[in-house]
Design a protein around this motif. Sequence first.
Motif, short mmCIF file in Angstrom:
data_model
loop_
_atom_site.label_atom_id
_atom_site.label_comp_id
_atom_site.label_asym_id
_atom_site.label_seq_id
_atom_site.Cartn_x
_atom_site.Cartn_y
_atom_site.Cartn_z
N GLU A 76 0.83 -1.20 0.00
CA GLU A 76 0.00 0.00 0.00
C GLU A 76 0.86 1.26 0.00
N ALA A 79 3.11 1.53 -3.38
CA ALA A 79 2.34 1.91 -4.56
C ALA A 79 2.06 3.42 -4.55
N ALA A 80 1.83 3.97 -3.36
CA ALA A 80 1.55 5.40 -3.23
C ALA A 80 2.80 6.24 -3.30
N ASP A 238 5.84 1.55 -14.07
CA ASP A 238 4.46 1.54 -13.60
C ASP A 238 4.36 0.91 -12.21
N GLU A 240 2.74 1.50 -9.49
CA GLU A 240 1.45 1.30 -8.82
C GLU A 240 0.87 -0.07 -9.14
N ARG A 241 0.86 -0.42 -10.43
CA ARG A 241 0.31 -1.71 -10.83
C ARG A 241 1.29 -2.85 -10.56
N PRO A 404 -3.50 4.27 -4.55
CA PRO A 404 -3.59 3.32 -5.66
C PRO A 404 -3.89 1.89 -5.20
#
Length: 467
Positions: A76, A79-80, A238, A240-241, A404
């Motif tokens: 968490e 990703a942010a 990428d 976040e994904r 995200p």
Amino acid sequence: MHTSDSTGTASTTTPAPRLGHSMSPRQLTMMGLGSAIGAGLFIGSGAGIQAAGPAVLISYLVAGTLIIIVMWALGEMAAANPNSGAFSVYTGKALGGVAGATVGWLWWAQLVVVIAAEALGAAGLLATVFPVLPVWLMALVFMALFTAINLTGVRNFGEFEFWFALLKVAAIVAFLLVGAALLLGWIPGVTSPGLAHFALGTGFAPHGMAGIATGLFVVAFAFGGTEIVSVAAAETRDPERSVARAVRTVVWRILVFYIGSIFVIAAVIPADSPELKSPFAGVLDIAGLPGAAAVITLVAVVALLSALNANLYGASRMIFSLAERREAPLALTALTKARVPAVAVASSVAFGFVATVLELLFPDHVLPLLLNFVGSTCLIVWGSALVSQIVLRRRADAEGSPLPLRMAGFPWLSGFGIALLAAIFAVGLTGADSRVQLLSTFALVAVIALGCWLRRRSLRAQTAPTI
């Protein structure tokens, strides 16, 4: 996660150097998987079975639940805010700059010690199969080789680590297939041991709850290394994904591979058998496979070298991040044309070279002492990650900041993870050996925290306006 909070570090007008972003999602996923599948599984899993018998599966389930929660929390935050300092940066934002720097330096100290241990361990194992070079020379060659790999760029490093991890995963899948065939009685001429060792009573848990508790403390360290995914997220395309995918994939595969392997070993080898010194080889020998010991030894060598490779990467990125935040010398932020922190890589491996030479001059004295100090580091890091996630998640929700990737079951799941971690600490303090290790780590934390506080105080004094 809230990214604008200051950690209190002295600011500088010099533009921050930037790392590359060429690691692919598949490399990130396999790195997280491979970093947790090391010698702790191939060699050390027998110690947990000796401590708890087949009931060590309970220990693995508890520790596995904890690492799933920690990975979700780290995912968490990563990703942010993908950052090479990962949990060190998140702890700084949540609990203050001194706490963040302390966690970062503590993790770096663990990795540089472990790098030396893994180089020596891999060389020692390889010498039992191919004694062509002295152990000390092979250890130095391994460290030089992986230093060169780390200096070529994160894409090349990620690709190398991907294939190393894939080889380990393939070995475990093959082992699970052999184990299933053995237990089902499908191997000609070999009698299946069945599930007799799992009979409730003294056979399943020969040392009772005390054995399960001891096994829990042993098993907790086997999952160390998965947190490197949050460090590598900063150099992933990428993020976040990629982080979300890596977290989902890594956690369930680790549980399947670990618990599946331990189930096979515990079912085939009695808890008091000397074959638990090399449990995978023991199972393959019982299955009647020729050359099993040599094959599994080579797999263990690969596991150690893969971990060495990943740990050198993680250590260099962590100290690079500390330097970015003025918690380490600024010279460590220097990047090559391939956007690799070369000085940080060299600094991280230098200690490994020194420790290896000292261990060879004073066998069985240097590394055991150093590992005793850093042995509980992963527990401190996991605890800081869980506390930081609670603080930063509440802060983000209060400010209405979008995330995200959101950890489910908040805050109850995070609190449950902290409770599990507290239980492991409590168990560790009841055992003589583990108590010494924990207290040594606590002392190291105190020393590092004092050093970080003094450095920050010195930086504030240097930047304070004069009248």
